[in-house]
Design a protein around this motif. Sequence first.
Motif, PDB file in Angstrom:
ATOM      1  N   ARG A  20      60.179  18.605 -17.766  1.00 36.71           N
ATOM      2  CA  ARG A  20      59.311  19.720 -17.374  1.00 36.71           C
ATOM      3  C   ARG A  20      59.859  20.321 -16.090  1.00 36.71           C
ATOM      4  NH1 ARG A  20      53.916  21.367 -18.770  1.00 36.71           N
ATOM      5  NH2 ARG A  20      53.842  23.513 -17.995  1.00 36.71           N
ATOM      6  N   SER A  39      56.801  26.202 -15.950  1.00 40.58           N
ATOM      7  CA  SER A  39      55.646  26.920 -15.415  1.00 40.58           C
ATOM      8  C   SER A  39      56.005  27.492 -14.056  1.00 40.58           C
ATOM      9  CB  SER A  39      54.442  25.984 -15.264  1.00 40.58           C
ATOM     10  OG  SER A  39      54.049  25.455 -16.513  1.00 40.58           O
ATOM     11  N   ASP A  77      48.957  20.949 -10.781  1.00 42.34           N
ATOM     12  CA  ASP A  77      48.217  21.892 -11.618  1.00 42.34           C
ATOM     13  C   ASP A  77      49.154  22.603 -12.597  1.00 42.34           C
ATOM     14  OD1 ASP A  77      45.857  23.528 -12.346  1.00 42.34           O
ATOM     15  OD2 ASP A  77      46.971  25.135 -11.370  1.00 42.34           O
ATOM     16  N   ALA A  78      50.276  23.094 -12.081  1.00 39.82           N
ATOM     17  CA  ALA A  78      51.219  23.827 -12.930  1.00 39.82           C
ATOM     18  C   ALA A  78      51.817  22.930 -14.005  1.00 39.82           C
ATOM     19  CB  ALA A  78      52.319  24.435 -12.070  1.00 39.82           C
ATOM     20  N   GLY A 138      50.479  20.570 -15.500  1.00 40.72           N
ATOM     21  CA  GLY A 138      49.494  20.266 -16.532  1.00 40.72           C
ATOM     22  C   GLY A 138      49.083  21.457 -17.369  1.00 40.72           C
ATOM     23  N   ARG A 139      49.669  22.624 -17.102  1.00 41.89           N
ATOM     24  CA  ARG A 139      49.307  23.831 -17.844  1.00 41.89           C
ATOM     25  C   ARG A 139      50.378  24.201 -18.858  1.00 41.89           C
ATOM     26  NH1 ARG A 139      45.118  26.864 -15.722  1.00 41.89           N
ATOM     27  NH2 ARG A 139      44.353  26.181 -13.672  1.00 41.89           N
ATOM     28  N   SER A 140      50.047  25.160 -19.689  1.00 41.33           N
ATOM     29  CA  SER A 140      51.031  25.669 -20.645  1.00 41.33           C
ATOM     30  C   SER A 140      52.144  26.384 -19.894  1.00 41.33           C
ATOM     31  CB  SER A 140      50.365  26.646 -21.616  1.00 41.33           C
ATOM     32  OG  SER A 140      49.338  26.000 -22.336  1.00 41.33           O
ATOM     33  N   TRP A 166      53.361  31.853 -16.418  1.00 41.30           N
ATOM     34  CA  TRP A 166      52.798  32.081 -15.084  1.00 41.30           C
ATOM     35  C   TRP A 166      51.528  31.259 -14.904  1.00 41.30           C
ATOM     36  CZ3 TRP A 166      55.104  34.633 -11.229  1.00 41.30           C
ATOM     37  CH2 TRP A 166      56.113  35.565 -11.526  1.00 41.30           C
ATOM     38  N   VAL A 167      51.377  30.699 -13.712  1.00 44.20           N
ATOM     39  CA  VAL A 167      50.166  29.942 -13.383  1.00 44.20           C
ATOM     40  C   VAL A 167      49.402  30.701 -12.302  1.00 44.20           C
ATOM     41  CG1 VAL A 167      49.241  27.789 -12.484  1.00 44.20           C
ATOM     42  CG2 VAL A 167      51.258  27.763 -13.970  1.00 44.20           C
ATOM     43  N   GLU A 178      43.882  29.048  -9.117  1.00 46.88           N
ATOM     44  CA  GLU A 178      42.584  28.580  -9.598  1.00 46.88           C
ATOM     45  C   GLU A 178      42.315  28.988 -11.051  1.00 46.88           C
ATOM     46  OE1 GLU A 178      39.611  29.782  -6.809  1.00 46.88           O
ATOM     47  OE2 GLU A 178      40.578  28.770  -5.124  1.00 46.88           O
ATOM     48  N   GLY A 179      43.400  29.157 -11.814  1.00 48.35           N
ATOM     49  CA  GLY A 179      43.253  29.407 -13.239  1.00 48.35           C
ATOM     50  C   GLY A 179      42.849  30.809 -13.636  1.00 48.35           C
ATOM     51  N   ARG A 180      42.836  31.742 -12.689  1.00 49.74           N
ATOM     52  CA  ARG A 180      42.428  33.104 -13.042  1.00 49.74           C
ATOM     53  C   ARG A 180      43.187  34.097 -12.177  1.00 49.74           C
ATOM     54  NH1 ARG A 180      38.891  35.329  -9.260  1.00 49.74           N
ATOM     55  NH2 ARG A 180      38.123  33.878  -7.682  1.00 49.74           N
TER      56      ARG A 180
END
Length: 347
Positions: free
Chosen positions: A117, A153, A315-316, A318-320, A323-324, A327-329
Amino acid sequence: MARLAVVLFNLGGPDGPAAVQPFLVNLFSDPAIIRVPGPLRWLLARVIARRRAPIARENYARLGGGSPLLANTEAQARALETALADLGEVRVFVAMRYWHPFAAETARAVAAFAPDRVVLLPLYPQFSTTTTASSLADWARAARRAAIRAPTSSVCCYPLERGLVAAEAELVREGLAMARESGPSRVLFSAHGLPEKIVAAGDPYQWQVERTAAMVAERAGLGAGEWVVCYQSRVGPLAWIGPSTEDEIRRAGADGLGIVVVPIAFVSEHSETLVELDIEYRELADEAGVRTYVRVPTVGVRAAFVAGLADLVRDAAGRSPGWVPPEGRRLCPAAHGGCPIAVEVSP
Protein backbone atom coordinates in the motif's frame (compact mmCIF):
# COMPACT_ATOMS: atom_id res chain seq x y z
CA MET A 1 -0.62 -4.17 6.93
CA ALA A 2 2.46 -6.00 5.69
CA ARG A 3 4.39 -3.30 3.89
CA LEU A 4 3.44 0.38 3.73
CA ALA A 5 5.21 3.14 1.80
CA VAL A 6 4.50 6.73 2.81
CA VAL A 7 5.74 9.50 0.52
CA LEU A 8 6.22 13.00 1.93
CA PHE A 9 6.12 15.84 -0.58
CA ASN A 10 7.74 19.25 -0.35
CA LEU A 11 9.03 21.89 -2.78
CA GLY A 12 12.73 21.21 -2.31
CA GLY A 13 15.62 23.64 -2.41
CA PRO A 14 19.07 23.97 -3.93
CA ASP A 15 21.80 22.01 -2.18
CA GLY A 16 24.57 24.43 -3.15
CA PRO A 17 25.29 27.65 -5.07
CA ALA A 18 25.55 25.87 -8.44
CA ALA A 19 22.06 24.43 -7.98
CA VAL A 20 20.29 27.76 -7.40
CA GLN A 21 19.63 28.72 -11.02
CA PRO A 22 18.61 25.19 -12.17
CA PHE A 23 16.28 24.99 -9.16
CA LEU A 24 14.65 28.28 -10.17
CA VAL A 25 14.31 27.09 -13.78
CA ASN A 26 12.49 23.99 -12.54
CA LEU A 27 10.25 26.12 -10.32
CA PHE A 28 9.21 28.60 -12.98
CA SER A 29 8.85 25.90 -15.66
CA ASP A 30 5.98 24.36 -13.70
CA PRO A 31 2.67 25.09 -15.49
CA ALA A 32 1.03 25.38 -12.06
CA ILE A 33 3.30 28.38 -11.35
CA ILE A 34 3.63 30.13 -14.72
CA ARG A 35 0.28 29.57 -16.43
CA VAL A 36 1.17 30.26 -20.04
CA PRO A 37 1.71 27.89 -23.01
CA GLY A 38 4.75 25.60 -22.88
CA PRO A 39 7.31 27.25 -25.19
CA LEU A 40 6.67 30.71 -23.73
CA ARG A 41 6.74 29.34 -20.18
CA TRP A 42 10.09 27.63 -20.73
CA LEU A 43 11.54 30.86 -22.12
CA LEU A 44 10.13 32.92 -19.24
CA ALA A 45 11.42 30.40 -16.70
CA ARG A 46 14.97 30.82 -17.92
CA VAL A 47 14.75 34.61 -18.03
CA ILE A 48 13.25 34.85 -14.54
CA ALA A 49 15.70 32.30 -13.12
CA ARG A 50 18.70 34.15 -14.55
CA ARG A 51 17.52 37.45 -13.07
CA ARG A 52 16.60 36.05 -9.65
CA ALA A 53 19.57 33.72 -9.20
CA PRO A 54 22.07 36.31 -7.84
CA ILE A 55 19.67 37.45 -5.08
CA ALA A 56 18.70 33.86 -4.30
CA ARG A 57 22.38 32.85 -4.02
CA GLU A 58 22.93 35.65 -1.52
CA ASN A 59 20.01 34.40 0.55
CA TYR A 60 21.21 30.80 0.49
CA ALA A 61 24.74 31.97 1.35
CA ARG A 62 23.25 33.13 4.66
CA LEU A 63 22.19 29.50 5.19
CA GLY A 64 25.58 28.00 4.38
CA GLY A 65 25.12 27.94 0.60
CA GLY A 66 22.05 25.74 0.27
CA SER A 67 18.60 25.00 1.61
CA PRO A 68 18.10 23.05 4.86
CA LEU A 69 14.68 21.87 3.69
CA LEU A 70 15.71 18.35 2.68
CA ALA A 71 17.43 17.66 6.00
CA ASN A 72 14.41 19.01 7.89
CA THR A 73 12.02 16.91 5.81
CA GLU A 74 14.14 13.80 6.31
CA ALA A 75 13.93 14.38 10.08
CA GLN A 76 10.15 14.52 9.77
CA ALA A 77 10.20 11.31 7.72
CA ARG A 78 12.19 9.45 10.38
CA ALA A 79 9.93 10.74 13.18
CA LEU A 80 6.84 9.66 11.24
CA GLU A 81 8.36 6.24 10.56
CA THR A 82 8.78 5.74 14.30
CA ALA A 83 5.21 6.86 14.98
CA LEU A 84 3.89 4.30 12.48
CA ALA A 85 6.02 1.34 13.56
CA ASP A 86 2.99 -0.56 14.87
CA LEU A 87 1.53 -0.82 11.35
CA GLY A 88 4.14 -3.34 10.26
CA GLU A 89 6.97 -2.69 7.85
CA VAL A 90 6.68 1.04 7.16
CA ARG A 91 9.11 3.13 5.18
CA VAL A 92 8.72 6.89 4.74
CA PHE A 93 10.19 8.39 1.58
CA VAL A 94 10.75 12.03 0.57
CA ALA A 95 9.97 13.47 -2.88
CA MET A 96 10.76 17.07 -3.77
CA ARG A 97 9.14 18.98 -6.58
CA TYR A 98 11.95 21.19 -7.89
CA TRP A 99 15.21 19.63 -6.70
CA HIS A 100 16.62 16.30 -5.56
CA PRO A 101 15.26 13.87 -4.65
CA PHE A 102 12.81 14.34 -7.53
CA ALA A 103 9.65 12.28 -7.74
CA ALA A 104 11.23 10.03 -10.38
CA GLU A 105 14.11 9.12 -8.05
CA THR A 106 11.77 8.45 -5.14
CA ALA A 107 9.33 6.45 -7.25
CA ARG A 108 12.12 4.07 -8.22
CA ALA A 109 13.01 3.63 -4.55
CA VAL A 110 9.37 2.97 -3.67
CA ALA A 111 9.10 0.42 -6.47
CA ALA A 112 12.20 -1.37 -5.16
CA PHE A 113 10.58 -1.50 -1.69
CA ALA A 114 7.60 -3.28 -3.30
CA PRO A 115 4.91 -1.99 -0.91
CA ASP A 116 1.46 -3.48 -0.47
CA ARG A 117 0.00 0.00 0.00
CA VAL A 118 1.16 3.57 -0.70
CA VAL A 119 0.03 6.74 1.07
CA LEU A 120 0.96 10.11 -0.42
CA LEU A 121 1.24 12.85 2.21
CA PRO A 122 2.02 16.42 1.06
CA LEU A 123 3.71 18.58 3.68
CA TYR A 124 1.39 21.40 2.63
CA PRO A 125 -1.42 21.47 5.21
CA GLN A 126 -3.50 23.78 3.03
CA PHE A 127 -4.31 22.56 -0.48
CA SER A 128 -3.24 24.62 -3.47
CA THR A 129 -3.11 23.88 -7.15
CA THR A 130 0.41 25.37 -7.07
CA THR A 131 1.75 22.98 -4.43
CA THR A 132 -0.24 19.84 -3.58
CA ALA A 133 -1.81 19.39 -7.00
CA SER A 134 1.48 20.02 -8.80
CA SER A 135 3.46 17.64 -6.58
CA LEU A 136 0.92 14.83 -6.86
CA ALA A 137 0.57 15.21 -10.63
CA ASP A 138 4.36 14.96 -10.86
CA TRP A 139 4.24 11.83 -8.67
CA ALA A 140 1.54 10.23 -10.83
CA ARG A 141 3.78 10.52 -13.88
CA ALA A 142 6.78 9.15 -11.98
CA ALA A 143 4.79 6.27 -10.46
CA ARG A 144 3.58 5.17 -13.90
CA ARG A 145 7.12 5.13 -15.25
CA ALA A 146 8.33 3.19 -12.19
CA ALA A 147 5.43 0.71 -12.57
CA ILE A 148 4.17 1.16 -9.02
CA ARG A 149 0.91 -0.80 -8.90
CA ALA A 150 0.19 -0.89 -5.17
CA PRO A 151 -3.13 0.72 -4.15
CA THR A 152 -2.43 4.40 -3.50
CA SER A 153 -4.25 7.00 -1.40
CA SER A 154 -3.44 10.71 -1.55
CA VAL A 155 -4.08 12.97 1.45
CA CYS A 156 -5.78 16.05 0.07
CA CYS A 157 -5.14 18.54 2.87
CA TYR A 158 -5.35 18.91 6.62
CA PRO A 159 -5.80 22.58 7.57
CA LEU A 160 -7.79 21.71 10.71
CA GLU A 161 -5.93 18.56 11.77
CA ARG A 162 -5.89 18.38 15.57
CA GLY A 163 -2.16 17.70 15.93
CA LEU A 164 -1.24 20.54 13.59
CA VAL A 165 -3.53 22.97 15.42
CA ALA A 166 -2.28 21.85 18.84
CA ALA A 167 1.38 22.24 17.84
CA GLU A 168 0.79 25.68 16.29
CA ALA A 169 -1.21 26.88 19.31
CA GLU A 170 1.55 25.74 21.64
CA LEU A 171 4.08 27.72 19.60
CA VAL A 172 1.84 30.82 19.67
CA ARG A 173 1.60 30.68 23.45
CA GLU A 174 5.37 30.27 23.75
CA GLY A 175 5.94 33.21 21.40
CA LEU A 176 3.55 35.45 23.32
CA ALA A 177 5.28 34.54 26.57
CA MET A 178 8.61 35.64 25.07
CA ALA A 179 7.13 38.93 23.84
CA ARG A 180 5.20 39.75 27.02
CA GLU A 181 8.04 41.58 28.79
CA SER A 182 8.06 44.26 26.09
CA GLY A 183 4.34 44.97 26.23
CA PRO A 184 1.30 43.94 24.18
CA SER A 185 1.84 42.14 20.89
CA ARG A 186 -0.19 41.17 17.85
CA VAL A 187 0.11 37.70 16.33
CA LEU A 188 0.80 37.66 12.59
CA PHE A 189 -0.09 34.34 10.95
CA SER A 190 2.14 34.64 7.88
CA ALA A 191 1.65 32.37 4.86
CA HIS A 192 3.18 32.27 1.41
CA GLY A 193 1.09 34.41 -0.92
CA LEU A 194 -0.56 33.63 -4.25
CA PRO A 195 -1.59 35.83 -7.17
CA GLU A 196 -5.20 36.93 -6.82
CA LYS A 197 -6.11 35.43 -10.18
CA ILE A 198 -5.20 31.92 -8.99
CA VAL A 199 -7.49 32.24 -5.97
CA ALA A 200 -10.22 33.78 -8.15
CA ALA A 201 -9.98 30.74 -10.42
CA GLY A 202 -11.03 28.49 -7.54
CA ASP A 203 -7.86 27.69 -5.60
CA PRO A 204 -8.92 27.00 -1.98
CA TYR A 205 -5.54 27.85 -0.40
CA GLN A 206 -6.43 31.25 1.07
CA TRP A 207 -9.72 29.97 2.49
CA GLN A 208 -7.92 27.05 4.14
CA VAL A 209 -5.09 29.20 5.52
CA GLU A 210 -7.63 31.47 7.17
CA ARG A 211 -9.46 28.48 8.69
CA THR A 212 -6.18 27.14 10.11
CA ALA A 213 -5.32 30.52 11.63
CA ALA A 214 -8.77 30.95 13.14
CA MET A 215 -8.67 27.53 14.79
CA VAL A 216 -5.12 28.05 16.11
CA ALA A 217 -6.08 31.49 17.45
CA GLU A 218 -9.06 30.00 19.26
CA ARG A 219 -6.97 27.15 20.69
CA ALA A 220 -4.30 29.64 21.83
CA GLY A 221 -6.91 31.85 23.53
CA LEU A 222 -6.51 34.88 21.26
CA GLY A 223 -9.30 37.41 21.10
CA ALA A 224 -10.57 39.50 18.18
CA GLY A 225 -8.02 42.10 17.16
CA GLU A 226 -5.12 40.18 18.68
CA TRP A 227 -4.22 38.35 15.48
CA VAL A 228 -4.29 38.74 11.71
CA VAL A 229 -3.59 36.55 8.67
CA CYS A 230 -1.09 38.00 6.20
CA TYR A 231 0.91 36.86 3.18
CA GLN A 232 4.59 37.00 2.33
CA SER A 233 6.98 36.33 -0.58
CA ARG A 234 5.25 38.40 -3.25
CA VAL A 235 7.13 38.41 -6.58
CA GLY A 236 6.35 39.80 -10.03
CA PRO A 237 3.90 42.43 -11.26
CA LEU A 238 0.61 40.59 -10.60
CA ALA A 239 -1.79 41.56 -7.82
CA TRP A 240 -1.37 39.16 -4.89
CA ILE A 241 -3.70 38.24 -2.05
CA GLY A 242 -3.32 40.33 1.08
CA PRO A 243 -2.80 41.93 3.42
CA SER A 244 0.94 41.61 3.01
CA THR A 245 3.13 40.67 5.95
CA GLU A 246 5.19 43.80 5.32
CA ASP A 247 2.12 46.03 5.66
CA GLU A 248 1.05 44.27 8.86
CA ILE A 249 4.51 44.76 10.35
CA ARG A 250 4.30 48.48 9.62
CA ARG A 251 0.77 48.67 11.05
CA ALA A 252 1.90 47.01 14.28
CA GLY A 253 4.70 49.58 14.56
CA ALA A 254 2.26 52.44 14.02
CA ASP A 255 0.00 50.95 16.71
CA GLY A 256 2.87 50.72 19.21
CA LEU A 257 2.72 46.93 19.38
CA GLY A 258 5.16 44.08 19.30
CA ILE A 259 4.57 41.16 16.94
CA VAL A 260 4.73 37.39 17.16
CA VAL A 261 5.16 35.96 13.65
CA VAL A 262 3.80 32.47 13.07
CA PRO A 263 4.63 30.67 9.77
CA ILE A 264 1.16 29.17 9.50
CA ALA A 265 1.54 27.43 6.12
CA PHE A 266 5.13 26.21 6.44
CA VAL A 267 5.89 23.07 8.47
CA SER A 268 9.67 23.01 7.87
CA GLU A 269 12.39 25.64 8.11
CA HIS A 270 13.75 26.95 4.82
CA SER A 271 14.76 30.21 3.17
CA GLU A 272 11.37 31.88 3.54
CA THR A 273 11.44 31.40 7.31
CA LEU A 274 15.17 31.61 8.01
CA VAL A 275 15.91 34.55 5.70
CA GLU A 276 12.68 36.35 4.86
CA LEU A 277 11.08 36.12 8.31
CA ASP A 278 14.17 35.99 10.53
CA ILE A 279 16.34 38.58 8.79
CA GLU A 280 14.49 40.75 6.28
CA TYR A 281 11.24 41.19 8.17
CA ARG A 282 13.05 41.65 11.47
CA GLU A 283 14.97 44.53 9.90
CA LEU A 284 11.70 45.97 8.59
CA ALA A 285 10.19 45.68 12.09
CA ASP A 286 13.09 47.64 13.56
CA GLU A 287 12.63 50.37 10.95
CA ALA A 288 8.86 50.45 11.61
CA GLY A 289 9.30 50.90 15.35
CA VAL A 290 7.85 47.52 16.34
CA ARG A 291 8.34 47.05 20.11
CA THR A 292 9.52 43.45 19.90
CA TYR A 293 9.81 40.88 17.13
CA VAL A 294 9.37 37.19 17.93
CA ARG A 295 9.29 34.57 15.18
CA VAL A 296 8.13 31.18 16.37
CA PRO A 297 9.60 28.03 14.75
CA THR A 298 7.77 25.86 12.26
CA VAL A 299 6.09 22.76 13.71
CA GLY A 300 8.94 20.57 12.45
CA VAL A 301 9.04 17.36 14.48
CA ARG A 302 6.89 18.55 17.38
CA ALA A 303 5.22 15.53 18.92
CA ALA A 304 1.65 16.72 18.36
CA PHE A 305 2.31 17.47 14.69
CA VAL A 306 4.02 14.13 14.00
CA ALA A 307 1.20 12.32 15.79
CA GLY A 308 -1.26 14.20 13.58
CA LEU A 309 0.60 13.13 10.45
CA ALA A 310 0.52 9.55 11.69
CA ASP A 311 -3.25 9.78 12.15
CA LEU A 312 -3.60 11.06 8.58
CA VAL A 313 -1.60 8.10 7.27
CA ARG A 314 -3.63 5.59 9.28
CA ASP A 315 -6.86 7.08 7.98
CA ALA A 316 -5.67 7.13 4.37
CA ALA A 317 -4.31 3.57 4.54
CA GLY A 318 -7.73 2.37 5.65
CA ARG A 319 -9.64 4.04 2.82
CA SER A 320 -10.19 3.18 -0.81
CA PRO A 321 -7.47 4.33 -3.22
CA GLY A 322 -7.74 7.90 -4.49
CA TRP A 323 -8.01 11.32 -2.86
CA VAL A 324 -8.65 11.33 0.88
CA PRO A 325 -10.62 14.37 2.06
CA PRO A 326 -10.20 15.77 5.58
CA GLU A 327 -12.52 14.04 8.05
CA GLY A 328 -14.03 12.04 5.20
CA ARG A 329 -15.75 14.93 3.45
CA ARG A 330 -15.06 17.92 1.29
CA LEU A 331 -14.00 20.84 3.49
CA CYS A 332 -14.04 23.80 1.10
CA PRO A 333 -17.15 25.61 -0.13
CA ALA A 334 -18.23 24.53 -3.61
CA ALA A 335 -17.08 27.86 -5.07
CA HIS A 336 -13.50 26.65 -4.66
CA GLY A 337 -13.48 24.54 -7.78
CA GLY A 338 -9.74 23.92 -7.52
CA CYS A 339 -10.42 21.43 -4.72
CA PRO A 340 -9.94 17.85 -6.01
CA ILE A 341 -12.66 16.34 -3.83
CA ALA A 342 -15.74 16.15 -6.03
CA VAL A 343 -18.19 15.87 -3.11
CA GLU A 344 -20.76 18.36 -1.87
CA VAL A 345 -20.11 20.17 1.36
CA SER A 346 -21.70 18.43 4.34
CA PRO A 347 -24.25 20.57 6.20
